[in-house]
Design a protein around this motif. Structure first.
Motif, short mmCIF file in Angstrom:
data_model
loop_
_atom_site.label_atom_id
_atom_site.label_comp_id
_atom_site.label_asym_id
_atom_site.label_seq_id
_atom_site.Cartn_x
_atom_site.Cartn_y
_atom_site.Cartn_z
N TRP A 47 0.82 -1.20 0.00
CA TRP A 47 0.00 0.00 0.00
C TRP A 47 0.86 1.26 0.00
CZ3 TRP A 47 -5.01 -1.02 -0.69
CH2 TRP A 47 -5.50 -2.27 -0.30
N LYS A 48 0.35 2.31 -0.64
CA LYS A 48 0.99 3.62 -0.56
C LYS A 48 0.01 4.59 0.09
CE LYS A 48 -0.51 5.04 -5.21
NZ LYS A 48 -0.08 5.54 -6.54
N PRO A 49 0.49 5.51 0.92
CA PRO A 49 -0.42 6.42 1.62
C PRO A 49 -1.08 7.41 0.68
CG PRO A 49 1.85 7.04 1.99
CD PRO A 49 1.90 5.74 1.27
N VAL A 50 -2.26 7.87 1.08
CA VAL A 50 -2.99 8.92 0.36
C VAL A 50 -3.10 10.11 1.32
CG1 VAL A 50 -5.10 9.53 -0.88
CG2 VAL A 50 -4.28 7.16 -0.91
N PRO A 51 -2.15 11.03 1.30
CA PRO A 51 -2.14 12.13 2.28
C PRO A 51 -3.39 13.00 2.27
CG PRO A 51 0.00 11.94 1.19
CD PRO A 51 -0.95 11.04 0.44
N ASP A 52 -4.01 13.21 1.10
CA ASP A 52 -5.18 14.08 1.02
C ASP A 52 -6.36 13.54 1.82
OD1 ASP A 52 -3.79 15.84 -0.53
OD2 ASP A 52 -4.71 15.25 -2.42
N LEU A 53 -6.40 12.24 2.07
CA LEU A 53 -7.49 11.65 2.83
C LEU A 53 -7.01 11.10 4.17
CD1 LEU A 53 -8.61 11.36 -0.31
CD2 LEU A 53 -10.35 10.01 0.87
N SER A 54 -5.85 11.58 4.62
CA SER A 54 -5.30 11.14 5.90
C SER A 54 -5.10 12.35 6.79
CB SER A 54 -3.95 10.43 5.69
OG SER A 54 -4.09 9.30 4.84
N ASP A 55 -5.31 12.16 8.09
CA ASP A 55 -5.14 13.28 9.02
C ASP A 55 -4.79 12.74 10.40
OD1 ASP A 55 -5.17 15.77 10.27
OD2 ASP A 55 -6.99 16.43 9.25
N GLU A 56 -3.71 13.25 10.97
CA GLU A 56 -3.31 12.91 12.34
C GLU A 56 -3.87 13.92 13.35
OE1 GLU A 56 -1.28 10.03 12.94
OE2 GLU A 56 -1.80 9.71 10.82
N PHE A 57 -4.49 14.99 12.88
CA PHE A 57 -5.11 16.03 13.72
C PHE A 57 -4.09 16.65 14.69
CE2 PHE A 57 -8.55 13.05 12.54
CZ PHE A 57 -9.27 13.91 11.73
N ASN A 58 -2.90 16.92 14.18
CA ASN A 58 -1.85 17.48 15.02
C ASN A 58 -1.81 19.01 15.02
OD1 ASN A 58 -0.84 15.03 15.95
ND2 ASN A 58 0.45 14.75 14.15
N GLY A 59 -2.67 19.64 14.25
CA GLY A 59 -2.69 21.10 14.21
C GLY A 59 -3.50 21.69 15.35
N LYS A 60 -3.62 23.01 15.34
CA LYS A 60 -4.39 23.71 16.37
C LYS A 60 -5.86 23.82 16.01
CE LYS A 60 -0.51 26.46 18.11
NZ LYS A 60 0.00 27.82 18.40
N GLN A 61 -6.18 23.58 14.73
CA GLN A 61 -7.56 23.64 14.29
C GLN A 61 -7.77 22.67 13.13
OE1 GLN A 61 -7.98 27.76 13.36
NE2 GLN A 61 -6.79 27.66 11.48
N LEU A 62 -9.00 22.45 12.76
CA LEU A 62 -9.32 21.54 11.67
C LEU A 62 -8.71 22.04 10.37
CD1 LEU A 62 -10.99 18.94 11.08
CD2 LEU A 62 -12.90 20.45 10.48
N ASN A 63 -8.06 21.17 9.65
CA ASN A 63 -7.40 21.53 8.39
C ASN A 63 -8.45 21.63 7.28
OD1 ASN A 63 -5.92 21.67 6.02
ND2 ASN A 63 -4.43 20.11 6.63
N MET A 64 -8.82 22.86 6.94
CA MET A 64 -9.90 23.07 5.98
C MET A 64 -9.46 22.93 4.53
SD MET A 64 -12.33 23.27 8.05
CE MET A 64 -13.68 23.57 6.90
N THR A 65 -8.19 22.59 4.31
CA THR A 65 -7.80 22.17 2.96
C THR A 65 -8.14 20.71 2.75
OG1 THR A 65 -5.54 21.57 3.61
CG2 THR A 65 -5.93 23.85 2.92
N LYS A 66 -8.28 19.94 3.84
CA LYS A 66 -8.62 18.52 3.74
C LYS A 66 -10.10 18.24 4.01
CE LYS A 66 -4.13 16.50 4.86
NZ LYS A 66 -3.42 15.45 5.62
N TRP A 67 -10.74 19.12 4.80
CA TRP A 67 -12.11 18.87 5.25
C TRP A 67 -13.01 20.04 4.90
CZ3 TRP A 67 -12.81 14.05 7.09
CH2 TRP A 67 -11.70 13.37 7.61
N LYS A 68 -14.29 19.75 4.78
CA LYS A 68 -15.29 20.79 4.64
C LYS A 68 -16.58 20.32 5.31
CE LYS A 68 -17.23 19.44 0.12
NZ LYS A 68 -17.60 19.95 -1.22
N ALA A 69 -17.48 21.25 5.56
CA ALA A 69 -18.77 20.89 6.14
C ALA A 69 -19.57 20.07 5.15
CB ALA A 69 -19.54 22.15 6.52
N CYS A 70 -20.32 19.13 5.65
CA CYS A 70 -21.20 18.33 4.78
C CYS A 70 -22.24 19.23 4.14
CB CYS A 70 -21.85 17.21 5.58
SG CYS A 70 -20.67 15.96 6.14
N ASP A 71 -22.72 18.79 2.98
CA ASP A 71 -23.56 19.66 2.16
C ASP A 71 -25.05 19.42 2.36
OD1 ASP A 71 -23.47 17.16 1.06
OD2 ASP A 71 -22.70 17.81 -0.89
N TYR A 72 -25.45 19.03 3.58
CA TYR A 72 -26.88 18.99 3.92
C TYR A 72 -27.02 19.37 5.37
CZ TYR A 72 -25.97 14.26 5.82
OH TYR A 72 -25.47 13.19 6.53
#
Length: 294
Positions: free
Chosen positions: A41-66
């Motif tokens: 397997w090779k990692p897919v960084p765009d869909l991986s997150d260790e949540f090590n920042g101070k806030q949610l990484n909004m380049t990787k995540w967004k609010a659901c659309d409903y």
């Protein structure tokens, strides 16, 4: 003596470099007990997150659309990052826009985030602890921006409940839903059932669904567990702490989807917690990791 000393110094430096390499790269590989730990397997960084920042990484995540699952209204602020973990809260609140109150949202706010990129096929692991109320803590996949080639699918890896509802706190339900296909306008049409080997759940305009519920020997809000999912063109396999708990032939799940983490009220299935117990212990996610075949 000098040569021996030089050799020992080089050996020590090599060892330190290996330790540093492991510290920086090991997070991208499956847990040691995982059946996926085969090196293919090779990692897919765009869909991986260790949540090590101070806030949610909004380049990787967004609010659901409903807006949510009535009565629980989705609010992005109920997803936050602290001490290397994602916390997803369910709260008692009636601070909900009037237009949503008119369609059944009241008293409860929850949250839902999805990745900003989509993927077709792969291997995924989430290490998490479910929230402790009957409001679900879920890891699943949904269409990123609507149907693809007239297909609209959903893959629910797990929708977990907490200790507040003992009858459901150890249940691990996994489902795939077919909401739209190029074969028929209504997903519960006979042709869809035959091609996708699924059944409608009996409601009007319901998806065509197939799934399984595994009963674990513990409640999911009592501690952290690793939820795994392997998806390829032939099958879908669902794992709990490295053990396969369900596998099905992949008849119709062949379009890109985004990864979703959320809390949701599901009164017809789980009931609703008393407002007095909210905010509950949050759905706590230690990491999200994704891979594809090398």
């Amino acid at each position: 003596f000098c040569l021996n000393r030089l050799f020992n110094m080089l050996l020590s430096l090599t060892f330190l470099c290996l330790l540093q390499h492991c510290a920086t790269t090991n997070r991208w590989f499956p847990a040691p007990h995982s059946p996926f730990n085969t090196g293919k397997w090779k990692p897919v960084p765009d869909l991986s997150d260790e949540f090590n920042g101070k806030q949610l990484n909004m380049t990787k995540w967004k609010a659901c659309d409903y807006a949510g699952h009535p009565p629980g209204f989705f609010e992005l602020k109920n997803s936050n990052v602290k001490d290397g973990q994602l916390l997803q809260w369910a709260r008692a609140s009636n601070d909900i826009p009037p237009k949503y109150k008119k369609v059944g949202f009241h008293n409860y706010t929850t949250t839902c985030i999805k990745t900003t990129t989509s993927i077709k096929y792969g291997l995924f692991e989430v290490r998490a602890r479910a929230g402790n109320s009957s409001i679900s803590s879920s890891f699943w996949f949904d269409m990123l921006d609507g149907a693809v080639d007239n297909w609209k699918i959903e893959i629910d890896v797990c929708e977990l409940g907490g200790a507040e509802n003992p009858k459901l706190s150890n249940k691990f339900p996994s489902h795939t839903h077919i909401w739209a296909t190029p074969y028929a306008k209504r997903p519960n049409a006979t042709i869809v059932q035959k091609k996708c080997h699924c059944k409608p759940d009996g409601q009007h305009d319901s998806p065509c669904t197939v799934g399984n519920t595994y009963t674990a020997p513990f409640n999911f809000s009592a501690g952290f567990h690793i939820y795994g999912f392997e998806w390829n063109e032939n099958e879908l396999a669902f794992y709990l702490d490295g053990k396969m708990v369900y596998k099905k032939v992949n008849y119709c799940s062949h379009v890109p989807v985004s990864l979703v983490l959320n809390r949701a009220t599901q009164p017809g299935w789980r009931g609703l917690p008393p407002l007095s117990v909210l905010p509950d212990v949050p759905f706590t996610v230690d990491y999200v990791r994704a891979w594809q075949h090398a």
